[in-house]
Design a protein around this motif. Structure first.
Motif, mmCIF file in Angstrom:
data_model
loop_
_atom_site.group_PDB
_atom_site.id
_atom_site.type_symbol
_atom_site.label_atom_id
_atom_site.label_comp_id
_atom_site.label_asym_id
_atom_site.label_seq_id
_atom_site.Cartn_x
_atom_site.Cartn_y
_atom_site.Cartn_z
ATOM 1 N N ILE A 115 0.831 -1.205 0.000
ATOM 2 C CA ILE A 115 0.000 0.000 0.000
ATOM 3 C C ILE A 115 0.866 1.256 0.000
ATOM 4 C CG2 ILE A 115 -1.502 1.397 1.489
ATOM 5 C CD1 ILE A 115 -2.950 -1.191 2.233
ATOM 6 N N VAL A 116 1.887 1.290 0.851
ATOM 7 C CA VAL A 116 2.707 2.503 0.931
ATOM 8 C C VAL A 116 3.538 2.686 -0.339
ATOM 9 C CG1 VAL A 116 2.746 2.490 3.450
ATOM 10 C CG2 VAL A 116 4.579 1.367 2.199
ATOM 11 N N GLU A 117 3.934 1.587 -0.965
ATOM 12 C CA GLU A 117 4.670 1.691 -2.228
ATOM 13 C C GLU A 117 3.772 2.263 -3.325
ATOM 14 O OE1 GLU A 117 7.021 1.449 -5.624
ATOM 15 O OE2 GLU A 117 7.561 1.587 -3.496
ATOM 16 N N ARG A 118 2.539 1.777 -3.404
ATOM 17 C CA ARG A 118 1.617 2.286 -4.424
ATOM 18 C C ARG A 118 1.286 3.758 -4.176
ATOM 19 N NH1 ARG A 118 -3.032 0.183 -3.949
ATOM 20 N NH2 ARG A 118 -2.746 -1.468 -2.417
ATOM 21 N N PHE A 119 1.139 4.125 -2.918
ATOM 22 C CA PHE A 119 0.882 5.526 -2.584
ATOM 23 C C PHE A 119 2.036 6.404 -3.072
ATOM 24 C CE2 PHE A 119 0.947 9.244 0.139
ATOM 25 C CZ PHE A 119 -0.398 9.586 0.271
ATOM 26 N N ASP A 120 3.249 5.994 -2.788
ATOM 27 C CA ASP A 120 4.421 6.753 -3.195
ATOM 28 C C ASP A 120 4.505 6.862 -4.716
ATOM 29 O OD1 ASP A 120 6.771 8.153 -2.212
ATOM 30 O OD2 ASP A 120 7.960 6.563 -3.112
ATOM 31 N N SER A 121 4.137 5.797 -5.409
ATOM 32 C CA SER A 121 4.247 5.789 -6.869
ATOM 33 C C SER A 121 3.254 6.741 -7.538
ATOM 34 C CB SER A 121 4.035 4.365 -7.408
ATOM 35 O OG SER A 121 2.680 3.971 -7.292
ATOM 36 N N VAL A 122 2.223 7.155 -6.810
ATOM 37 C CA VAL A 122 1.224 8.078 -7.353
ATOM 38 C C VAL A 122 1.519 9.522 -6.959
ATOM 39 C CG1 VAL A 122 -1.222 8.760 -7.289
ATOM 40 C CG2 VAL A 122 -0.601 6.342 -7.430
ATOM 41 N N TYR A 123 1.842 9.739 -5.676
ATOM 42 C CA TYR A 123 1.829 11.099 -5.124
ATOM 43 C C TYR A 123 3.207 11.718 -4.894
ATOM 44 C CZ TYR A 123 -2.964 9.655 -4.195
ATOM 45 O OH TYR A 123 -4.247 9.194 -4.328
ATOM 46 N N SER A 124 4.279 10.959 -5.065
ATOM 47 C CA SER A 124 5.605 11.493 -4.762
ATOM 48 C C SER A 124 6.060 12.521 -5.794
ATOM 49 C CB SER A 124 6.630 10.349 -4.701
ATOM 50 O OG SER A 124 7.935 10.875 -4.545
ATOM 51 N N ARG A 125 6.650 13.616 -5.317
ATOM 52 C CA ARG A 125 7.270 14.559 -6.249
ATOM 53 C C ARG A 125 8.764 14.283 -6.393
ATOM 54 N NH1 ARG A 125 9.898 18.925 -3.987
ATOM 55 N NH2 ARG A 125 9.684 19.169 -1.734
ATOM 56 N N PHE A 126 9.203 13.131 -5.892
ATOM 57 C CA PHE A 126 10.604 12.727 -6.004
ATOM 58 C C PHE A 126 10.782 11.538 -6.942
ATOM 59 C CE2 PHE A 126 10.055 14.726 -1.852
ATOM 60 C CZ PHE A 126 11.058 15.680 -1.883
ATOM 61 N N ARG A 127 9.668 11.042 -7.522
ATOM 62 C CA ARG A 127 9.739 9.884 -8.417
ATOM 63 C C ARG A 127 9.292 10.272 -9.819
ATOM 64 N NH1 ARG A 127 7.724 4.417 -5.498
ATOM 65 N NH2 ARG A 127 7.508 3.901 -7.701
ATOM 66 N N LYS A 128 10.072 9.859 -10.811
ATOM 67 C CA LYS A 128 9.764 10.218 -12.194
ATOM 68 C C LYS A 128 8.479 9.562 -12.691
ATOM 69 C CE LYS A 128 14.542 11.037 -13.672
ATOM 70 N NZ LYS A 128 15.604 10.646 -14.634
ATOM 71 N N ASP A 129 8.077 8.419 -12.072
ATOM 72 C CA ASP A 129 6.935 7.674 -12.584
ATOM 73 C C ASP A 129 5.609 8.071 -11.931
ATOM 74 O OD1 ASP A 129 7.668 6.684 -10.106
ATOM 75 O OD2 ASP A 129 7.209 4.606 -10.587
ATOM 76 N N SER A 130 5.592 9.054 -11.032
ATOM 77 C CA SER A 130 4.366 9.407 -10.318
ATOM 78 C C SER A 130 3.471 10.319 -11.153
ATOM 79 C CB SER A 130 4.698 10.101 -8.999
ATOM 80 O OG SER A 130 5.205 11.404 -9.231
ATOM 81 N N ILE A 131 2.179 10.343 -10.818
ATOM 82 C CA ILE A 131 1.256 11.259 -11.485
ATOM 83 C C ILE A 131 1.659 12.706 -11.195
ATOM 84 C CG2 ILE A 131 -1.138 12.055 -11.606
ATOM 85 C CD1 ILE A 131 -2.065 9.255 -11.008
ATOM 86 N N VAL A 132 2.103 12.966 -9.982
ATOM 87 C CA VAL A 132 2.534 14.309 -9.614
ATOM 88 C C VAL A 132 3.657 14.798 -10.530
ATOM 89 C CG1 VAL A 132 3.776 15.593 -7.821
ATOM 90 C CG2 VAL A 132 1.767 14.239 -7.215
ATOM 91 N N MET A 133 4.605 13.924 -10.847
ATOM 92 C CA MET A 133 5.685 14.335 -11.739
ATOM 93 C C MET A 133 5.194 14.514 -13.166
ATOM 94 S SD MET A 133 8.383 15.049 -10.166
ATOM 95 C CE MET A 133 9.418 15.201 -11.619
ATOM 96 N N ARG A 134 4.232 13.699 -13.600
ATOM 97 C CA ARG A 134 3.650 13.891 -14.942
ATOM 98 C C ARG A 134 2.992 15.256 -15.052
ATOM 99 N NH1 ARG A 134 -0.239 9.218 -15.080
ATOM 100 N NH2 ARG A 134 -1.258 10.572 -16.603
ATOM 101 N N ILE A 135 2.320 15.680 -13.987
ATOM 102 C CA ILE A 135 1.693 17.000 -13.985
ATOM 103 C C ILE A 135 2.757 18.089 -14.092
ATOM 104 C CG2 ILE A 135 0.399 18.643 -12.562
ATOM 105 C CD1 ILE A 135 -1.200 16.281 -11.485
ATOM 106 N N SER A 136 3.842 17.940 -13.354
ATOM 107 C CA SER A 136 4.888 18.968 -13.353
ATOM 108 C C SER A 136 5.571 19.087 -14.703
ATOM 109 C CB SER A 136 5.929 18.665 -12.273
ATOM 110 O OG SER A 136 6.757 17.583 -12.648
ATOM 111 N N GLU A 137 5.577 17.995 -15.455
ATOM 112 C CA GLU A 137 6.243 17.998 -16.760
ATOM 113 C C GLU A 137 5.330 18.417 -17.901
ATOM 114 O OE1 GLU A 137 7.709 14.051 -16.879
ATOM 115 O OE2 GLU A 137 9.357 14.431 -15.477
ATOM 116 N N ALA A 138 4.025 18.551 -17.591
ATOM 117 C CA ALA A 138 3.086 18.998 -18.619
ATOM 118 C C ALA A 138 3.380 20.459 -18.958
ATOM 119 C CB ALA A 138 1.655 18.846 -18.132
ATOM 120 N N LYS A 139 3.318 20.803 -20.219
ATOM 121 C CA LYS A 139 3.696 22.151 -20.660
ATOM 122 C C LYS A 139 2.566 23.165 -20.501
ATOM 123 C CE LYS A 139 7.715 20.685 -21.772
ATOM 124 N NZ LYS A 139 8.863 20.998 -20.896
#
Length: 305
Positions: A48-72
């Motif tokens: 559970i904690v791994e999946r949470f990190d994979s979605v919400y972390s701003r330190f992981r390239k594969d997270s949704i949060v990072m996808r948002i930051s990379e959107a132009k």
């Protein structure tokens, strides 16, 4: 004695003689139970904690949060349905603090040096740009966010507390009625015996300024001293300015759930506590830079200063 630090200290654990320790989302966790947790429960929690990190972390390239930051520019992003709880809480905190609590401070944290590389080296700010705002630059439909400009989201004000609640729910569904989940100062207690939690002095980790009596509730603490660099830089930022706060140096909030307590521990750094008390059911203690300590009238515990 348990410590709910700026972090925290505990007493009254009683029969909670087994401890499961692990690292997750960049910090250490402890789960105290009467008997050792079964292997399948431990694995479920770690998953559970791994999946949470994979979605919400701003330190992981594969997270949704990072996808948002990379959107132009404008983009739509769908989070898991669980995100609604956190987003709803941010809506309330944002309104109650007049924008001071804002999950769009992620870019400010990066510019101050609290970035993916932990460079701790501040960078120049972009001049003339309107500050991002949760209520202006994001359109939300449940768990779907539509961003109106490039943004870096940081859910740190409520995310760890929410994850503590999720882990506690796993334990309850497994039949446990006595336990403590402690995510480095964000803790949830369940059981028949109350817990005394020492409120760690933010300037001296060997001292406590008081005790909180925790009984089937959650307590979260926040202080800049654990993540500070340079002379004045730390991770507690005012969303209206993008700058670190200075008047309050430690907060503790007690509420029915850990996500709410976590968010309020951050909100207490900004402005009037009475406005927060009108919007949320909780108790609190906070310490100011001049040494003053303030507690709500409904705080259950003891202060030594």
């Amino acid at each position: 004695m348990a410590r709910a630090s700026s972090e925290s200290r505990l007493s009254g654990i009683g029969m909670l003689t087994s401890r499961f320790k692990f690292d997750a989302i960049g910090t250490s966790w402890e789960i105290d139970t009467p008997t050792p947790l079964r292997g399948d429960i431990r694995e479920h929690i770690l998953d559970i904690v791994e999946r949470f990190d994979s979605v919400y972390s701003r330190f992981r390239k594969d997270s949704i949060v990072m996808r948002i930051s990379e959107a132009k520019g404008v983009g739509s992003f769908t989070f898991p349905s669980e995100a609604v709880t956190m987003f709803d809480l941010y809506d309330r905190l944002h309104a109650a603090t007049e924008g001071a609590v804002d999950p769009l401070v992620g870019r400010d944290l990066e510019l101050l040096g609290y970035d993916r590389e932990y460079s701790l080296a501040p960078r120049p700010r972009e001049e003339g740009l309107l500050r991002p705002s949760w209520h202006r630059d994001v359109i939300r439909d449940g768990s779907q966010l539509t961003t109106l400009r490039p943004l870096m989201i940081d859910l740190g004000a409520v995310g760890k507390g929410y994850l503590v609640d999720v882990v506690a729910d796993v334990l309850e569904k497994a039949g446990l009625v006595d336990f403590i989940v402690d995510g480095s100062g964000d803790m949830r207690h369940r059981g028949s015996s109350a817990l005394d939690v020492g409120l760690e002095h933010p300037l001296d980790p060997e001292m406590v300024i008081g005790l909180a009596n925790l009984n089937n509730r959650s307590l979260c603490a926040s202080a800049p001293n654990r993540r500070r660099w340079g002379d004045t830089l730390h991770h507690v930022l005012d969303g209206r300015t993008g700058q670190p706060t200075s008047d309050v140096i430690a907060t503790w909030a007690v509420a029915a759930d850990t996500a709410t307590a976590d968010g309020l521990a951050t909100a207490l750094f900004f402005g009037s506590a009475s406005r927060l008390m009108a919007a949320f059911d909780f108790s609190y203690v906070r310490m100011f830079a001049d040494g003053r300590v303030e507690a709500s009238g409904n705080f259950e515990g003891e202060l030594f200063t």
